[in-house]
Design a protein around this motif. Sequence first.
Motif, PDB file in Angstrom:
ATOM      1  N   ILE A 405       0.844  -1.193   0.000  1.00 35.90           N
ATOM      2  CA  ILE A 405       0.000   0.000   0.000  1.00 35.90           C
ATOM      3  C   ILE A 405       0.880   1.244   0.000  1.00 35.90           C
ATOM      4  CG2 ILE A 405      -1.833  -1.209   1.259  1.00 35.90           C
ATOM      5  CD1 ILE A 405      -1.083   0.557   3.713  1.00 35.90           C
ATOM      6  N   GLU A 406       0.292   2.339  -0.412  1.00 36.94           N
ATOM      7  CA  GLU A 406       0.967   3.632  -0.341  1.00 36.94           C
ATOM      8  C   GLU A 406       0.092   4.573   0.485  1.00 36.94           C
ATOM      9  OE1 GLU A 406       1.977   7.431  -3.202  1.00 36.94           O
ATOM     10  OE2 GLU A 406       1.978   5.425  -4.107  1.00 36.94           O
ATOM     11  N   VAL A 407       0.686   5.201   1.489  1.00 37.42           N
ATOM     12  CA  VAL A 407      -0.046   6.129   2.345  1.00 37.42           C
ATOM     13  C   VAL A 407       0.875   7.282   2.715  1.00 37.42           C
ATOM     14  CG1 VAL A 407       0.516   4.741   4.389  1.00 37.42           C
ATOM     15  CG2 VAL A 407      -1.390   6.357   4.455  1.00 37.42           C
ATOM     16  N   ASN A 408       0.358   8.470   2.612  1.00 36.06           N
ATOM     17  CA  ASN A 408       1.140   9.687   2.872  1.00 36.06           C
ATOM     18  C   ASN A 408       2.435   9.712   2.074  1.00 36.06           C
ATOM     19  OD1 ASN A 408      -0.883  10.246   4.679  1.00 36.06           O
ATOM     20  ND2 ASN A 408       0.341   9.875   6.524  1.00 36.06           N
ATOM     21  N   GLY A 409       2.375   9.181   0.853  1.00 28.10           N
ATOM     22  CA  GLY A 409       3.538   9.201  -0.025  1.00 28.10           C
ATOM     23  C   GLY A 409       4.557   8.123   0.258  1.00 28.10           C
ATOM     24  N   GLN A 410       4.302   7.235   1.209  1.00 28.62           N
ATOM     25  CA  GLN A 410       5.251   6.204   1.583  1.00 28.62           C
ATOM     26  C   GLN A 410       4.692   4.817   1.244  1.00 28.62           C
ATOM     27  OE1 GLN A 410       8.380   6.907   2.884  1.00 28.62           O
ATOM     28  NE2 GLN A 410       7.796   9.044   2.468  1.00 28.62           N
ATOM     29  N   ILE A 411       5.586   3.940   0.760  1.00 25.25           N
ATOM     30  CA  ILE A 411       5.204   2.559   0.491  1.00 25.25           C
ATOM     31  C   ILE A 411       5.278   1.767   1.795  1.00 25.25           C
ATOM     32  CG2 ILE A 411       5.795   0.423  -0.723  1.00 25.25           C
ATOM     33  CD1 ILE A 411       4.602   2.512  -2.529  1.00 25.25           C
TER      34      ILE A 411
END
Length: 542
Positions: A405-411
């Motif tokens: 997943i990607e969240v807040n630009g982070q993988i």
Amino acid sequence: MATINFTALGTSTQSYDQGQNPDDSVLNVNIGVGAVGTKNVNITNVDDVEGPLTLNQTVAAGLLSTQNINIGENVDLIQGGLAGVNVGNTFNYNLSANSSFTMNPATVNIGALNTVNIDMGDSGTSTFTYDSTGVNLDLSAFPNITNISEGDQINVANATSGEYVNGDLIFRDSNNIIVGRFNADGLDPANVRFEGGSMTYACFLKGTHIATPEGEVKVETLQAGDKVLTASGGVATVKWLGHRTLQKSRIPAKDAVRAFPILIKKDAIADNVPHADLTVSPGHHLSFDGTLVPAMMLVNGQTIVQQFNTRTFQYFHVELEQFDIVLAEGVPAESYVDTGNRSMFQNSAEVAMNPDFGPAEGRPEMAGITVAREGAVVEAIRKQLLARAEMLTGASRTTDAALCIEVNGQIVQASPEFVKEGVYRFELPVNAGDVRILSRSAIVRDVTPLARRDIRQIGVGVSGLAILDQNGRRELDLADASITGLNKPQDVKGTQMRWTTGNTVVPAGTIQASGKATLELTVLRTYTYWVDGVAQKLSKVA
């Protein structure tokens, strides 16, 4: 042997998937005493179990009922028997995309005293085979066929000719005896063709080189009387050259797969075959050692691709004095044969408004030439083409979905903690924004040896989505319209599943996590995916 029993009064529904008992090839459906009303049987083949399924139907003596047999995608259903039928019953057989149904003499014999309806389906292509061997067809009523559309196939045992008269499709054998007859009101007589199917067409793209005794020439320069070389080494005479220009803006989305050109890249089939990029219509049949296969059944997304972004393109088709196999950029390919589809071309006397360039039917028989669109022969050809595509491009196929997943630009990778098979947990930061569920993805038809027409982009098959936070566990609804990047839901052995597209977005407003949270994803299925050579090299370096 699987059995479905209906015993209750009124409308009821039962389902059967071939994957429930993959070694079972027979399904018995019994309508018991007192079970008056409408009975629905949904037959599916979610796992693409190979081989046909034989259906035996029994109706209790004196019973009146309506049976709806819903034949799902990729189901090959053969009617084995119909017992106990008296009068006043209705039998509806409803086909889906890529399904097939074979009707045997038992159904034909129930005649005018009962109603038999075959619905060919609203989308995709389906096949109906009709065998009246040994049955007297001098009846006052015949099966009804509805929703016949481009690409559908109707095969009649022992038929050699046919005609469409007063809304009836009538098939005759070589002795002029009727061997198949259907009520099929509303068909356009100009598009009705027999010997297995109707309303489909095929062509070369402008600029394609055709072999002639004097060398290769562009297809659009050919004229009546010109000579061309045949694949067998002979010489044939051009009778007519049809052409049609199409524009992307005027092609309905539902017709895209049957309209846009197929690019077969140089060497895609064999060394120097084709010897230059070849572009044909989706239904144009290419010859593989005497087996004609439509180009749309060969697409692999690497060396054979469909060009959906082509804005304007022009198809040409070469008609010879006699049907034969010509050489297009070195590839053996069929010539045009008039099966009632001449109105397809804009230089004919009458021009069809909505052309369809899918596979054509009704070509004359040629010694050593057969037509195949699915089955073992096509699968063997596709396997060879897939292996060749890997060799030529450096790409490979993998079943690793590379889910993250990607969240807040982070993988974020899944937690290594094991929950249970198919369940992945991802730790979310406090104040997490939108979450992207990322994975590899593939076009369904591109990576499988099976001949498929499915052009969905699929990633992983998700059956559950939940948030775990300080308030406990909360299931998210996969039908929530705010979650984007999901294919339509489908039933998998009683479980609702939705394929992602490889990039699914779950908005922060839908997640509504309290503090630090965990996203739990239940994956019911993965698929096979292409990995290009560059990606493989980078992963090894990493």
